[in-house]
Design a protein around this motif. Structure first.
Motif, PDB file in Angstrom:
ATOM      1  N   LEU A 118      51.778  -9.134  26.989  1.00 35.08           N
ATOM      2  CA  LEU A 118      52.426  -8.006  26.505  1.00 35.08           C
ATOM      3  C   LEU A 118      53.625  -8.419  25.765  1.00 35.08           C
ATOM      4  CD1 LEU A 118      51.788  -5.673  29.400  1.00 35.08           C
ATOM      5  CD2 LEU A 118      51.134  -5.295  27.397  1.00 35.08           C
ATOM      6  N   GLU A 119      54.311  -9.437  26.143  1.00 39.85           N
ATOM      7  CA  GLU A 119      55.794  -9.642  25.414  1.00 39.85           C
ATOM      8  C   GLU A 119      55.180 -10.267  23.991  1.00 39.85           C
ATOM      9  OE1 GLU A 119      58.568  -9.401  26.242  1.00 39.85           O
ATOM     10  OE2 GLU A 119      58.801  -9.191  28.358  1.00 39.85           O
ATOM     11  N   GLY A 120      54.071 -10.952  23.878  1.00 44.14           N
ATOM     12  CA  GLY A 120      53.532 -11.259  22.459  1.00 44.14           C
ATOM     13  C   GLY A 120      53.141 -10.212  21.694  1.00 44.14           C
ATOM     14  N   ARG A 121      52.650  -9.144  22.177  1.00 44.78           N
ATOM     15  CA  ARG A 121      52.108  -8.110  21.388  1.00 44.78           C
ATOM     16  C   ARG A 121      53.439  -7.191  20.937  1.00 44.78           C
ATOM     17  NH1 ARG A 121      48.163  -4.361  24.599  1.00 44.78           N
ATOM     18  NH2 ARG A 121      47.423  -6.091  25.006  1.00 44.78           N
ATOM     19  N   LYS A 122      54.443  -7.253  21.812  1.00 43.82           N
ATOM     20  CA  LYS A 122      55.500  -6.486  21.779  1.00 43.82           C
ATOM     21  C   LYS A 122      56.086  -7.160  20.147  1.00 43.82           C
ATOM     22  CE  LYS A 122      59.858  -5.364  23.942  1.00 43.82           C
ATOM     23  NZ  LYS A 122      60.467  -5.496  25.672  1.00 43.82           N
ATOM     24  N   GLN A 123      56.443  -8.589  20.228  1.00 48.74           N
ATOM     25  CA  GLN A 123      56.826  -9.362  19.250  1.00 48.74           C
ATOM     26  C   GLN A 123      56.136  -9.074  17.933  1.00 48.74           C
ATOM     27  OE1 GLN A 123      59.683 -11.036  19.215  1.00 48.74           O
ATOM     28  NE2 GLN A 123      59.375 -11.034  17.031  1.00 48.74           N
ATOM     29  N   ILE A 124      54.852  -8.836  17.929  1.00 49.18           N
ATOM     30  CA  ILE A 124      53.936  -8.385  16.841  1.00 49.18           C
ATOM     31  C   ILE A 124      54.291  -7.276  16.354  1.00 49.18           C
ATOM     32  CG2 ILE A 124      51.649  -7.994  16.090  1.00 49.18           C
ATOM     33  CD1 ILE A 124      50.737 -10.091  17.966  1.00 49.18           C
ATOM     34  N   TYR A 125      54.673  -6.322  17.009  1.00 52.51           N
ATOM     35  CA  TYR A 125      55.029  -4.872  16.722  1.00 52.51           C
ATOM     36  C   TYR A 125      56.282  -4.820  16.097  1.00 52.51           C
ATOM     37  CZ  TYR A 125      50.806  -2.885  19.115  1.00 52.51           C
ATOM     38  OH  TYR A 125      49.643  -2.517  19.516  1.00 52.51           O
TER      39      TYR A 125
END
Length: 264
Positions: A121-128
């Motif tokens: 989720l932290e990785g997805r957050k960075q993508i956004y």
């Protein structure tokens, strides 16, 4: 019946609220029946019966009565049997440690899964964040997705904290056979030497619950020992301070901040 006699009647029962109904799981409470023989003699019979049945009637549960004397004798005799037969107690301690090991393994697997989800989720957050900075997401969409991720992260972090605490509590040294033997032995000796009221207090302090089978015989006795237990032992028997290998020192060190649960 007066309040005093009711209290006296209830006081005769050492295991009130400790035995569990095999049908509904409610605590078993004091019950007394009176039968008249052919010659007119009255005989009082004492039982433990389901509290739901006693309070709410047969629509909720059945009496599932178990004889008072037989239940109380069985509990004391079972403790003595376990102490007298090291192979039984060693098997009990081995089972405790095996169950503890399995529980730790399961908790660790759950924790590892949560840590993996948090990382994802932290990785997805960075993508956004990257997409937003490159004008790949409008502000409304960015805020919504960020809120959803943060909400899920909050939930996962709460679970992670809970699991970490459980692991910390469980990840202590294995339960020692010698410690359990000393605790049970002290419990047994105090039962033999205490007054009726003290024995009842002791049973309610040590015994967590007693389950019975459908055949109305005792199945298992679940016991719990902690720092309060040791304090009570020393209050009831000050000589324990200088007893076998300094019982007080051993138990306080072993049980500091934790408890030992056993089923016999």
């Amino acid at each position: 019946m007066s309040v005093i006699s009711l209290k006296r009647f209830d006081g005769e029962f050492r295991l009130t609220w400790l035995i569990r109904c095999p049908q509904c799981g409610a605590p078993m409470v004091a019950n007394r029946t009176q039968n008249r023989q052919k010659d007119g003699t009255k005989i009082n019979r004492l039982y433990y019966s389901c509290s739901n049945f006693r309070n709410k009637g047969s629509k909720v549960c059945s009496a599932n009565s178990i004889r008072k004397h037989e239940a109380e004798i069985y509990v004391v005799d079972r403790v003595k049997e376990v102490i007298a037969k090291p192979n039984i107690l060693k098997a009990i301690v081995k089972n405790i440690n095996e169950r503890k090991k399995k529980r730790i393994k399961l908790l660790q697997q759950q924790l590892d899964h949560i840590i993996s989800k948090v990382t994802e989720l932290e990785g997805r957050k960075q993508i956004y964040f990257d997409l937003y900075e490159m004008d790949g997401l409008d502000k409304g969409m960015f805020s919504k997705r960020l809120d959803d991720i943060n909400s899920e992260l909050d939930r996962l972090h709460a679970q992670k904290m809970e699991l970490t605490l459980e692991l910390k509590e469980d990840n202590v040294e294995p339960v020692s056979y010698e410690v359990v033997r000393l605790l049970l032995d002290k419990f047994d000796k105090l039962l033999d030497s205490s007054s009726f009221d003290q024995r009842k207090t002791l049973m309610h302090l040590i015994i967590k619950q007693i389950t019975i089978k459908d055949t109305r015989t005792i199945d298992q006795i679940e016991m719990n020992f902690d720092e309060n237990t040791v304090h009570h032992f020393l209050t009831a028997d000050p000589s324990a301070i200088h007893a076998e290998g300094s019982f007080a020192v051993q138990m306080k060190r072993r049980l500091k901040g934790q408890s030992i649960s056993i089923v016999i």
